[in-house]
Scaffold this active site. Structure first.
Site, PDB file in Angstrom:
ATOM      1  N   ASP A 196       0.833  -1.209   0.000  1.00 10.80           N
ATOM      2  CA  ASP A 196       0.000   0.000   0.000  1.00 10.80           C
ATOM      3  C   ASP A 196       0.871   1.264   0.000  1.00 10.80           C
ATOM      4  O   ASP A 196       1.893   1.319   0.683  1.00 10.80           O
ATOM      5  CB  ASP A 196      -0.840  -0.028   1.289  1.00 10.80           C
ATOM      6  CG  ASP A 196      -1.880   1.070   1.355  1.00 10.80           C
ATOM      7  OD1 ASP A 196      -2.780   1.072   0.505  1.00 10.80           O
ATOM      8  OD2 ASP A 196      -1.787   1.924   2.259  1.00 10.80           O
ATOM      9  N   GLU A 231       1.448  -0.740  -5.021  1.00 18.60           N
ATOM     10  CA  GLU A 231       0.468   0.300  -5.339  1.00 18.60           C
ATOM     11  C   GLU A 231       1.230   1.624  -5.357  1.00 18.60           C
ATOM     12  O   GLU A 231       1.392   2.283  -4.345  1.00 18.60           O
ATOM     13  CB  GLU A 231      -0.647   0.368  -4.281  1.00 18.60           C
ATOM     14  CG  GLU A 231      -1.742   1.334  -4.699  1.00 18.60           C
ATOM     15  CD  GLU A 231      -2.263   2.240  -3.600  1.00 18.60           C
ATOM     16  OE1 GLU A 231      -3.317   2.854  -3.801  1.00 18.60           O
ATOM     17  OE2 GLU A 231      -1.626   2.368  -2.533  1.00 18.60           O
TER      18      GLU A 231
HETATM   19  C1  GLC Z   1      -4.133   3.166  -0.545  1.00 22.35           C
HETATM   20  C2  GLC Z   1      -5.379   2.330  -0.374  1.00 22.35           C
HETATM   21  C3  GLC Z   1      -6.484   3.232   0.055  1.00 22.35           C
HETATM   22  C4  GLC Z   1      -6.110   3.854   1.387  1.00 22.35           C
HETATM   23  C5  GLC Z   1      -4.774   4.560   1.293  1.00 22.35           C
HETATM   24  C6  GLC Z   1      -4.218   4.853   2.652  1.00 22.35           C
HETATM   25  O1  GLC Z   1      -4.233   4.085  -1.555  1.00 22.35           O
HETATM   26  O2  GLC Z   1      -5.649   1.643  -1.562  1.00 22.35           O
HETATM   27  O3  GLC Z   1      -7.700   2.559   0.171  1.00 22.35           O
HETATM   28  O4  GLC Z   1      -7.093   4.766   1.772  1.00 22.35           O
HETATM   29  O5  GLC Z   1      -3.807   3.772   0.655  1.00 22.35           O
HETATM   30  O6  GLC Z   1      -3.791   3.669   3.253  1.00 22.35           O
END
Ligand code: GLC
Length: 561
Positions: free
Chosen positions: A222, A283
Site C-alpha cells: 500500500d 500500489e
Molecule cells: C491506498 C489504499 C487506500 C487507502 C490509502 C491509505 O491508496 O488503496 O484505500 O485509503 O492507501 O492507506
C-alpha cells in the site's frame, strides 16, 4: 479435442507454473464486503473461504485480500493497529490459516495487503509515542516535529493530506500543554512511520516473515511510493489558492523519493528466500517513467499500472496506454499489470458511462448520473481488451457481475475518511456488499440480511445466481474470457503484441499471434475487412456481433486460421 475445445468445455486451468505472477489473474477481495458468515453485516474471512470455489470456477489464479488486520476501521482497515493479528470483525488467525489452506487446495494463490507507510493511531507503538517525551526513541518511530511560529502553533511545513486538510496534527503533551506535531499523509488516525529509523525496518521485516511463514504467496504494498520523505521535510510549492501545486503527471513532494527503492531491495531477498515463488506488487501512483525503477530482479516483482485505468475511451489513448507500459516493463524484464477497478476508484461499469474527462476517484454523488447502458457496454469491451494483454490482470470483486458504482448512500452511513474530511462523495460507492443470490436476505451477502452499506435494488438482477448459466451475462463473459486467456496463453509475452493498421476508423486492433482483439470505440457498427470477417469468433463483449460486423462499443476476440 484441441486445446481451445478443452477451454470451451471447462477443463481446469493450469496453476502452479513458475513465476505464476507474470501472467496471473488476481482477484481483489475487499473482506468487509465480500461475504458475511456470522450475520453482523460485515464480511469476514470464513465468508471468503466459503466462497473460494466460486473464484476457482471464475478462473482466476490468485486472490488479493485487502487488510483484515486489527484496526479501528477509520480507513476501511488501511489503518492497522496490529499487523500480525486478525480483527475480530473478520475472524481470527486460525480463520486466516484456514482461508490460505483452502485456497491452496483449490489451486489459488493468496496475496495479502501490507500497509507500511502508516499505522493506525491505535497501534501500541503510536500510543507509546504519544505518552513518551519529545525526542524520545518512542517518538522517533513516527514523524514528530516541533511546530513553527512563536509558540509552535503552526504545522512544521505546508504539506496537505491526500484526504484533504493539513497533513499534521498537534498533540497534547503529558503535562497538558500543546506540544509537537505528527505527520499523517492520510487521515489523522493514520500516523506515518519514520522510515529513517532502523527499528521500523526491522519491524516490517518481521511482518513480512510472519505472513510468508503462514503461507501468503505475496504482498500488495500500500502507498508503495510513500514511506521515505525528502530530507528536511521541505515545504511544497503552493499555487495561488495556497494548495500544493502538483503539475500534471507529477506527485506531491512527499511521494516517490528514491529512498523507497532501498526498502524493496531490502525486502526482495526475504521474499525470494521462501520457496514457492512469492511476490510483491506495488500500489505506486507515480509518473509512468519512474515505474521501471521500482520493478526488476532486485526490487519489486511488479507494480500496478494505473495508466490503463485512466486512459480515455478511444483508439489513440487506449493504444498508448497499452504500448507505453509494455515497453517500460520489457526494458526491465518485468511483466506489466492491468487493472480497471479497485476499492479506490469509481467502478468501471459506471465510469465509462460518463464523458471521458470525468474523474475516476473520490466517488460519485447523486447528482452525477451516468449513461448506465453505455457504461456497461464499454466496461465489458474494455475488460475483454484487458484480458487479452500480456502480463497480469487485477480484477476487483463484483466487476465480474458488472456492478455499478452506488451513488445513493446516505451521508451518515458513508465511512470513507475523505468524505468526512473534504465533503467529496468518497469511495464507499464501490465498496457495497456483493449480491450473491437474488432472493436471499442481503442478496446472499449475510444470513441475517444485515449489510454495513445498503445494497441498491438493481443488485437483485445482477446477483451471481441470476447471471450464472446465462451466456449473455457479464459473469459468463468473464468466465469464458478467463478460460480462453489461460488456454491460449494470452497472458504470456510469447506472441508479442501488434497493432495492425487497415481497420475501419474507431476500431482498435491488437493482434496476439492468431488471436485478434478488436474494440469498436465508435458510435456506429462497422464492417470488418475480409480476412477478419472469415475468422472464428471466440468471445464477444455484447450482442449484435455477426460475421464481419462489429457493433459500437463492443469488443471481440477472433481467431484466424
Ligand atoms: C491506498 C489504499 C487506500 C487507502 C490509502 C491509505 O491508496 O488503496 O484505500 O485509503 O492507501 O492507506
Amino acid at each position: 479435442m484441441t486445446q481451445l475445445d478443452s477451454a470451451l468445455t471447462g477443463a481446469p486451468a493450469t496453476h502452479g507454473a513458475p513465476e505464476w505472477w507474470r501472467d496471473a489473474v488476481v482477484y481483489q477481495v475487499y473482506p468487509r464486503s465480500f461475504a458475511d458468515s456470522d450475520g453482523d453485516g460485515m464480511g469476514d474471512l470464513p465468508g471468503v473461504t466459503a466462497r473460494l470455489p466460486y473464484l476457482r470456477d471464475l478462473g482466476v489464479d490468485a486472490i488479493w485480500l485487502s487488510p483484515f488486520y486489527t484496526s479501528p476501521q477509520h480507513d476501511g482497515g488501511y489503518d492497522v493497529a496490529d499487523y500480525t493479528d486478525v480483527d475480530p470483525r473478520f475472524g481470527s488467525l486460525a480463520d486466516a490459516d484456514a482461508l490460505i489452506a483452502r485456497a491452496h487446495e483449490l489451486g489459488l494463490r493468496v496475496v495479502v495487503d501490507l500497509v507500511p507507510n502508516h499505522s493506525s493511531s491505535e497501534h501500541v507503538l503510536f500510543q507509546q509515542a504519544l505518552a513518551a517525551a519529545p525526542g524520545s526513541p518512542e517518538r522517533d518511530l513516527y514523524v514528530f516535529r516541533e511546530g513553527r511560529g512563536e509558540h509552535g502553533e503552526l504545522p512544521p511545513n505546508n504539506w496537505t493530506s491526500i484526504f484533504h486538510g493539513p497533513a499534521w496534527t498537534r498533540v497534547t503533551e503529558a503535562d497538558g500543554t500543546p506540544g509537537q506535531w505528527y505527520l499523517h499523509i492520510f487521515d489523522t488516525s493514520q500516523p506515518d512511520w519514520n522510515w529513517d529509523n532502523p527499528a521500523v525496518h526491522e519491524m516490517f521485516r518481521g511482518v513480512l516473515r510472519f505472513w510468508l511463514d503462514r503461507g501468503a504467496d505475496g504482498f500488495r504494498v500500500d502507498v508503495a511510493h510513500g514511506m521515505v520523505k525528502p530530507e528536511g521535510l521541505p515545504d511544497a510549492t503552493v499555487n495561488a489558492e495556497g494548495l500544493i501545486d502538483i503539475p500534471e503527471g507529477e506527485v506531491p513532494v512527499y511521494f516517490d523519493n528514491d529512498g523507497v527503492l532501498d526498502i524493496y531491495r531490502e525486502w526482495r531477498p526475504i521474499v525470494d528466500s521462501y520457496a514457492g515463488d512469492r511476490m510483491m506488487v506495488l500500489e505506486a501512483w507515480i509518473p509512468e517513467h519512474r515505474l521501471p525503477l521500482y520493478i526488476g530482479p532486485e526490487e519489486a516483482h511488479q507494480s500496478f499500472n494505473f495508466g490503463f485505468l485512466q486512459a480515455r475511451w478511444g483508439v489513440p489513448t487506449m493504444r498508448a496506454a497499452i504500448e507505453k507500459p509494455l515497453a517500460l516493463a520489457d526494458a526491465v524484464g518485468a511483466p506489466t499489470t492491468w487493472v480497471l477497478s479497485n476499492h479506490d476508484v469509481i467502478r468501471h461499469a459506471t465510469r465509462y458511462g460518463f464523458p471521458p474527462e470525468h474523474r475516476f476517484g473520490e466517488g460519485l454523488s447523486r447528482e452525477e448520473v451516468p449513461d448506465t447502458e453505455l457504461g456497461r457496454r464499454r466496461a465489458r469491451a474494455a475488460t475483454l481488451l484487458m484480458l487479452a494483454l500480456p502480463g497480469s490482470a487485477y480484477l476487483y470483486q463484483g466487476e465480474e457481475l458488472g456492478l455499478p458504482e452506488v451513488a445513493d448512500i446516505p451521508d451518515e452511513l458513508r465511512e470513507d475518511p475523505s468524505h468526512h474530511r473534504a465533503g467529496v462523495p468518497g469511495r464507499d460507492g464501490c465498496r457495497v456488499p456483493l449480491p450473491w443470490e437474488k432472493d436471499a436476505p442481503a442478496y446472499g451477502f449475510s444470513p441475517t440480511g444485515a449489510s454495513w452499506l445498503p445494497q441498491p435494488a438493481v443488485f437483485a438482477e445482477l446477483a451471481a445466481d441470476v447471471q450464472a448459466g446465462d451466456p449473455t451475462s457479464t459473469l459468463e463473459m468473464y468466465r469464458l474470457a478467463l478460460r480462453l486467456r489461460g488456454e491460449l496463453g494470452l497472458g504470456r509475452h510469447v506472441e508479442g503484441v501488434e497493432f495492425p493498421d487497415g481497420l475501419p476508423e474507431g476500431v482498435l486492433a491488437v493482434r496476439r499471434g492468431s488471436v485478434w482483439v478488436l474494440v469498436n470505440t465508435g458510435d456506429a457498427a462497422v464492417e470488418l475487412p475480409a480476412p477478419l470477417a472469415a475468422a472464428t469468433l471466440l468471445v464477444a463483449s455484447g450482442p449484435g456481433v455477426a460475421r464481419g460486423v462489429l457493433p459500437a462499443d463492443t469488443a471481440v476476440w477472433l481467431r484466424t486460421a
